[in-house]
Structures are given as structure tokens and as C-alpha cells.
Motif scaffolding. Structure first.
Motif, PDB file in Angstrom:
ATOM      1  N   PRO A 223     -10.138 -20.076  -6.747  1.00  0.00           N
ATOM      2  CA  PRO A 223      -9.301 -19.345  -5.796  1.00  0.00           C
ATOM      3  C   PRO A 223      -8.815 -17.993  -6.291  1.00  0.00           C
ATOM      4  O   PRO A 223      -8.050 -17.333  -5.599  1.00  0.00           O
ATOM      5  CB  PRO A 223      -8.117 -20.305  -5.611  1.00  0.00           C
ATOM      6  N   GLU A 224      -9.274 -17.571  -7.444  1.00  0.00           N
ATOM      7  CA  GLU A 224      -8.752 -16.319  -8.014  1.00  0.00           C
ATOM      8  C   GLU A 224      -8.999 -15.122  -7.092  1.00  0.00           C
ATOM      9  O   GLU A 224      -8.137 -14.246  -6.962  1.00  0.00           O
ATOM     10  CB  GLU A 224      -9.378 -16.047  -9.390  1.00  0.00           C
ATOM     11  N   ALA A 225     -10.168 -15.076  -6.466  1.00  0.00           N
ATOM     12  CA  ALA A 225     -10.476 -13.938  -5.589  1.00  0.00           C
ATOM     13  C   ALA A 225      -9.555 -13.917  -4.383  1.00  0.00           C
ATOM     14  O   ALA A 225      -9.096 -12.845  -3.949  1.00  0.00           O
ATOM     15  CB  ALA A 225     -11.937 -14.001  -5.150  1.00  0.00           C
ATOM     16  N   ALA A 226      -9.257 -15.091  -3.828  1.00  0.00           N
ATOM     17  CA  ALA A 226      -8.348 -15.158  -2.693  1.00  0.00           C
ATOM     18  C   ALA A 226      -6.941 -14.740  -3.102  1.00  0.00           C
ATOM     19  O   ALA A 226      -6.256 -14.007  -2.374  1.00  0.00           O
ATOM     20  CB  ALA A 226      -8.338 -16.575  -2.113  1.00  0.00           C
ATOM     21  N   GLU A 227      -6.515 -15.187  -4.275  1.00  0.00           N
ATOM     22  CA  GLU A 227      -5.184 -14.823  -4.759  1.00  0.00           C
ATOM     23  C   GLU A 227      -5.084 -13.322  -5.015  1.00  0.00           C
ATOM     24  O   GLU A 227      -4.067 -12.686  -4.713  1.00  0.00           O
ATOM     25  CB  GLU A 227      -4.862 -15.599  -6.031  1.00  0.00           C
ATOM     26  N   ALA A 228      -6.153 -12.737  -5.531  1.00  0.00           N
ATOM     27  CA  ALA A 228      -6.154 -11.289  -5.777  1.00  0.00           C
ATOM     28  C   ALA A 228      -6.068 -10.515  -4.470  1.00  0.00           C
ATOM     29  O   ALA A 228      -5.337  -9.517  -4.374  1.00  0.00           O
ATOM     30  CB  ALA A 228      -7.418 -10.899  -6.545  1.00  0.00           C
ATOM     31  N   LEU A 229      -6.799 -10.965  -3.455  1.00  0.00           N
ATOM     32  CA  LEU A 229      -6.744 -10.287  -2.154  1.00  0.00           C
ATOM     33  C   LEU A 229      -5.366 -10.446  -1.528  1.00  0.00           C
ATOM     34  O   LEU A 229      -4.800  -9.480  -0.995  1.00  0.00           O
ATOM     35  CB  LEU A 229      -7.815 -10.854  -1.227  1.00  0.00           C
ATOM     36  N   LEU A 230      -4.795 -11.646  -1.605  1.00  0.00           N
ATOM     37  CA  LEU A 230      -3.464 -11.872  -1.050  1.00  0.00           C
ATOM     38  C   LEU A 230      -2.436 -10.993  -1.747  1.00  0.00           C
ATOM     39  O   LEU A 230      -1.541 -10.429  -1.103  1.00  0.00           O
ATOM     40  CB  LEU A 230      -3.102 -13.350  -1.197  1.00  0.00           C
ATOM     41  N   THR A 231      -2.576 -10.834  -3.049  1.00  0.00           N
ATOM     42  CA  THR A 231      -1.670  -9.969  -3.805  1.00  0.00           C
ATOM     43  C   THR A 231      -1.796  -8.516  -3.360  1.00  0.00           C
ATOM     44  O   THR A 231      -0.794  -7.820  -3.133  1.00  0.00           O
ATOM     45  CB  THR A 231      -1.952 -10.086  -5.314  1.00  0.00           C
ATOM     46  N   ALA A 232      -3.031  -8.049  -3.223  1.00  0.00           N
ATOM     47  CA  ALA A 232      -3.258  -6.667  -2.794  1.00  0.00           C
ATOM     48  C   ALA A 232      -2.704  -6.411  -1.399  1.00  0.00           C
ATOM     49  O   ALA A 232      -2.209  -5.321  -1.098  1.00  0.00           O
ATOM     50  CB  ALA A 232      -4.754  -6.356  -2.828  1.00  0.00           C
ATOM     51  N   LEU A 233      -2.777  -7.417  -0.539  1.00  0.00           N
ATOM     52  CA  LEU A 233      -2.311  -7.256   0.838  1.00  0.00           C
ATOM     53  C   LEU A 233      -0.792  -7.266   0.954  1.00  0.00           C
ATOM     54  O   LEU A 233      -0.229  -6.519   1.768  1.00  0.00           O
ATOM     55  CB  LEU A 233      -2.872  -8.378   1.718  1.00  0.00           C
ATOM     56  N   THR A 234      -0.119  -8.094   0.170  1.00  0.00           N
ATOM     57  CA  THR A 234       1.278  -8.399   0.471  1.00  0.00           C
ATOM     58  C   THR A 234       2.305  -7.995  -0.579  1.00  0.00           C
ATOM     59  O   THR A 234       3.470  -7.797  -0.231  1.00  0.00           O
ATOM     60  CB  THR A 234       1.441  -9.916   0.707  1.00  0.00           C
ATOM     61  N   LEU A 235       1.933  -7.908  -1.836  1.00  0.00           N
ATOM     62  CA  LEU A 235       2.940  -7.719  -2.889  1.00  0.00           C
ATOM     63  C   LEU A 235       3.740  -6.437  -2.662  1.00  0.00           C
ATOM     64  O   LEU A 235       3.186  -5.347  -2.525  1.00  0.00           O
ATOM     65  CB  LEU A 235       2.274  -7.678  -4.263  1.00  0.00           C
ATOM     66  N   GLY A 236       5.059  -6.585  -2.619  1.00  0.00           N
ATOM     67  CA  GLY A 236       5.955  -5.451  -2.421  1.00  0.00           C
ATOM     68  C   GLY A 236       6.079  -4.984  -0.986  1.00  0.00           C
ATOM     69  O   GLY A 236       6.827  -4.041  -0.708  1.00  0.00           O
ATOM     70  N   ARG A 237       5.404  -5.666  -0.064  1.00  0.00           N
ATOM     71  CA  ARG A 237       5.430  -5.242   1.339  1.00  0.00           C
ATOM     72  C   ARG A 237       6.318  -6.170   2.161  1.00  0.00           C
ATOM     73  O   ARG A 237       6.482  -7.348   1.842  1.00  0.00           O
ATOM     74  CB  ARG A 237       4.015  -5.229   1.916  1.00  0.00           C
ATOM     75  N   ARG A 238       6.860  -5.627   3.245  1.00  0.00           N
ATOM     76  CA  ARG A 238       7.645  -6.439   4.171  1.00  0.00           C
ATOM     77  C   ARG A 238       6.711  -7.181   5.104  1.00  0.00           C
ATOM     78  O   ARG A 238       5.783  -6.583   5.662  1.00  0.00           O
ATOM     79  CB  ARG A 238       8.618  -5.570   4.980  1.00  0.00           C
ATOM     80  N   VAL A 239       6.943  -8.459   5.248  1.00  0.00           N
ATOM     81  CA  VAL A 239       6.120  -9.286   6.116  1.00  0.00           C
ATOM     82  C   VAL A 239       6.996  -9.947   7.169  1.00  0.00           C
ATOM     83  O   VAL A 239       8.194 -10.147   6.979  1.00  0.00           O
ATOM     84  CB  VAL A 239       5.349 -10.358   5.322  1.00  0.00           C
ATOM     85  N   VAL A 240       6.371 -10.283   8.288  1.00  0.00           N
ATOM     86  CA  VAL A 240       7.054 -10.960   9.393  1.00  0.00           C
ATOM     87  C   VAL A 240       6.438 -12.346   9.543  1.00  0.00           C
ATOM     88  O   VAL A 240       5.211 -12.486   9.574  1.00  0.00           O
ATOM     89  CB  VAL A 240       6.923 -10.161  10.703  1.00  0.00           C
ATOM     90  N   LEU A 241       7.281 -13.355   9.630  1.00  0.00           N
ATOM     91  CA  LEU A 241       6.827 -14.736   9.727  1.00  0.00           C
ATOM     92  C   LEU A 241       6.822 -15.187  11.179  1.00  0.00           C
ATOM     93  O   LEU A 241       7.818 -15.037  11.894  1.00  0.00           O
ATOM     94  CB  LEU A 241       7.738 -15.650   8.908  1.00  0.00           C
ATOM     95  N   HIS A 242       5.702 -15.760  11.609  1.00  0.00           N
ATOM     96  CA  HIS A 242       5.576 -16.282  12.971  1.00  0.00           C
ATOM     97  C   HIS A 242       5.278 -17.777  12.911  1.00  0.00           C
ATOM     98  O   HIS A 242       4.574 -18.249  12.007  1.00  0.00           O
ATOM     99  CB  HIS A 242       4.440 -15.579  13.719  1.00  0.00           C
ATOM    100  N   GLY A 243       5.772 -18.508  13.891  1.00  0.00           N
ATOM    101  CA  GLY A 243       5.483 -19.934  13.941  1.00  0.00           C
ATOM    102  C   GLY A 243       6.300 -20.606  15.015  1.00  0.00           C
ATOM    103  O   GLY A 243       7.136 -19.985  15.674  1.00  0.00           O
ATOM    104  N   ALA A 244       6.046 -21.907  15.201  1.00  0.00           N
ATOM    105  CA  ALA A 244       6.765 -22.669  16.204  1.00  0.00           C
ATOM    106  C   ALA A 244       7.686 -23.703  15.583  1.00  0.00           C
ATOM    107  O   ALA A 244       8.359 -24.435  16.280  1.00  0.00           O
ATOM    108  CB  ALA A 244       5.769 -23.361  17.142  1.00  0.00           C
ATOM    109  N   ASP A 245       7.709 -23.775  14.260  1.00  0.00           N
ATOM    110  CA  ASP A 245       8.477 -24.807  13.577  1.00  0.00           C
ATOM    111  C   ASP A 245       9.081 -24.218  12.313  1.00  0.00           C
ATOM    112  O   ASP A 245       8.358 -23.829  11.397  1.00  0.00           O
ATOM    113  CB  ASP A 245       7.562 -25.989  13.242  1.00  0.00           C
ATOM    114  N   ASP A 246      10.400 -24.125  12.276  1.00  0.00           N
ATOM    115  CA  ASP A 246      11.033 -23.517  11.100  1.00  0.00           C
ATOM    116  C   ASP A 246      11.535 -24.555  10.104  1.00  0.00           C
ATOM    117  O   ASP A 246      12.351 -24.244   9.241  1.00  0.00           O
ATOM    118  CB  ASP A 246      12.177 -22.585  11.523  1.00  0.00           C
ATOM    119  N   VAL A 247      11.025 -25.789  10.182  1.00  0.00           N
ATOM    120  CA  VAL A 247      11.438 -26.824   9.238  1.00  0.00           C
ATOM    121  C   VAL A 247      10.568 -26.735   7.987  1.00  0.00           C
ATOM    122  O   VAL A 247       9.342 -26.840   8.073  1.00  0.00           O
ATOM    123  CB  VAL A 247      11.306 -28.223   9.870  1.00  0.00           C
ATOM    124  N   PRO A 248      11.152 -26.540   6.816  1.00  0.00           N
ATOM    125  CA  PRO A 248      10.356 -26.438   5.588  1.00  0.00           C
ATOM    126  C   PRO A 248       9.600 -27.732   5.301  1.00  0.00           C
ATOM    127  O   PRO A 248       9.977 -28.816   5.756  1.00  0.00           O
ATOM    128  CB  PRO A 248      11.416 -26.172   4.507  1.00  0.00           C
TER     129      PRO A 248
END
Length: 271
Positions: free
Chosen positions: A81-106
């Protein structure tokens, strides 16, 4: 909904079951891709937002306030999974993200499951991972349009041989039950032709081998099958059809995938 106060902490207000049930009722049918992509996932209610402080693994983020977010709708792809983790890091690290969903129960680990967009109205992180062949569509329940969008992104990466799809054996052959046994306990895509459909007690079996006690099979509870056949084809009509199914391999008399939502299956003949 999550309210974010000036300190950056998040307060959950539950907005859960009835809305989710009503929009997902039509999703539990066989999905046959028509090439159309719609942005259904990012149209789900906003659960909150925050800045990504770190990437824990290939599908888990930690926000600046310490909250952990699990990417909904996808599963890790491939053995490394290293390649996926690297892409996720490049996309999101330090950036503001918005969470969408229908269930907010952890979940039981305290993580919020969500579809994650890069800023309001921005690119969906899950779709980018799928489109670059770094994830597989999972089996989380989702509105029909959302699921079709994710499947379309996965199909596009497969067609272009991107990421894991450069390999030829990502989708396992249902006729090779030995290969299935080796993947017991792992999320897997399996494709093959349904040899027979049998109903035994409260369970429907889709058999992909004439040796139905040992070959690969899909099991579906009669309750789930009956509740959804009104919206799609009867399961017995799948005999002779080529089907792709996704889920975790279990080993019983032979290898099986337990289907709890018919959206786990799609017709594969048009690929």
C-alpha cells in the motif's frame, strides 16, 4: 452534522438512519456500468471539515485537532500500500478537507468514516485514488449515484492499466478455488460465470463451479435476496451470466464471499 468551534474541535450531531435507508434502498441491485459518472458522493451531507495533519495509512487521515478519518467506500489495492499512501499524502497533507457522509457515528476505533473532498466542492479523494489505480471500490453502503461514480473511476483505471491494474491477476478467476483459499480473510475481486443457483434453507448460493461443495461460491441470505428482487433481476436468472463480486474471502466447505448487499455484485459481460 459536525459543528466546528473557534478552537477547531468538532461536535457531532447525529443525522443517521432514516435518511440513509431511504436513499440506499435502490442501491442494493446489480450494478451495470453505463459509463456515466455523477458526483453523488460529494452531495452527501457535510459532516465537518479540518486540516490534515498526517496520513496514518493508505486510507486513514488524522486532522489537526486529533480526529481520525477513515476513507469510506474504498479498500486498499494490491499487496504493497505504499504507493496509495504516498498519493494520499500528496493529495491531502496540510490541506483543508470537507467530510461528507450520512452517518456521523465513529467506528469501534473512534474513526469517522467519510467521503473526503479537497475543500468545498473540490475533488473527491476516494475518486482520485481509484482513478489512479491505488484503491478498489469497497462494499460500504452508498447512494446509487455515488457508487456508480466510484465504480466508473475504478473501471477507467482498469481500462488504462494504471496502478495495480498493470498486473493481470487483480481480479481473481472464480474457477481457481485454490487461489481463493490462499486469499482467505482478504478483500478480493472475483469474476466468473455462475454455474448454478441453489436455495438451501435461508441461504441462496451462487455456485461458480460444478463441484459446489468445494468450488467458489457467493452466499446471500434469502431475506436480502427477496427484499431486492423486486428492484432487479431474480437471482436464478443469473445462471450462465458472468458476474464480478467483491468482498472478503471466507473458507467454509470451499471459498465463499458472503454478500450482504447486492451492490457487491456487478455484471461483467460488458467489460
Amino acid at each position: 452534522m459536525i459543528r466546528i468551534d473557534t478552537a477547531g474541535s468538532m461536535t457531532f450531531r447525529r443525522t443517521r438512519t432514516r435518511w440513509l435507508t431511504s436513499i440506499c434502498g435502490g442501491a442494493m441491485v446489480l450494478v451495470q456500468l453505463d459509463g456515466a459518472a455523477v458526483a453523488g458522493c460529494a452531495e452527501l451531507p457535510v459532516l465537518g471539515e479540518g486540516v490534515v495533519a498526517s496520513v496514518i495509512d493508505a486510507r486513514t487521515l488524522r486532522l489537526a485537532d486529533g480526529a481520525e478519518v477513515r476513507l469510506a467506500g474504498i479498500e486498499p489495492a494490491g499487496e504493497q500500500p505504499e504507493a496509495a499512501e504516498a498519493l494520499l499524502t500528496a493529495l491531502t497533507l496540510g490541506r483543508r478537507v470537507v467530510l461528507h457522509g450520512a452517518d456521523d457515528v465513529p467506528d469501534r476505533y473512534g474513526r469517522q468514516r467519510a467521503f473526503v473532498a479537497l475543500q468545498a466542492g473540490g475533488e473527491l479523494v476516494q475518486r482520485r485514488l481509484l482513478a489512479e489505480g491505488r484503491a478498489l471500490v469497497g462494499i460500504d453502503r452508498a447512494p446509487t449515484d455515488c457508487r456508480k461514480d466510484l465504480l466508473a473511476a475504478e473501471a477507467a483505471a482498469r481500462g488504462a492499466a494504471l496502478g495495480i491494474w498493470v498486473q493481470e491477476n487483480v481480479i481473481k478467476n472464480a474457477a481457481n478455488s485454490g487461489d481463493m483459499v490462499a486469499r482467505t480473510g482478504r478483500f478480493t475481486l472475483v469474476e466468473g460465470r455462475v454455474v448454478s443457483v441453489r436455495e438451501v434453507g435461508s441461504t441462496v448460493y451462487l455456485n461458480f463451479s460444478g463441484r459446489w461443495t468445494r468450488g467458489f461460491a457467493v452466499t446471500i441470505s434469502r431475506r436480502i435476496a427477496g427484499a431486492n428482487e423486486a428492484a432487479g433481476p431474480a437471482l436464478k436468472s443469473l445462471t450462465g451470466q458472468r458476474i464480478r463480486v467483491r468482498g472478503w474471502i471466507e473458507h467454509r466447505a470451499g471459498p465463499v464471499i458472503v454478500v450482504r448487499d447486492l451492490a457487491q455484485m456487478e455484471r461483467a459481460g460488458g467489460d
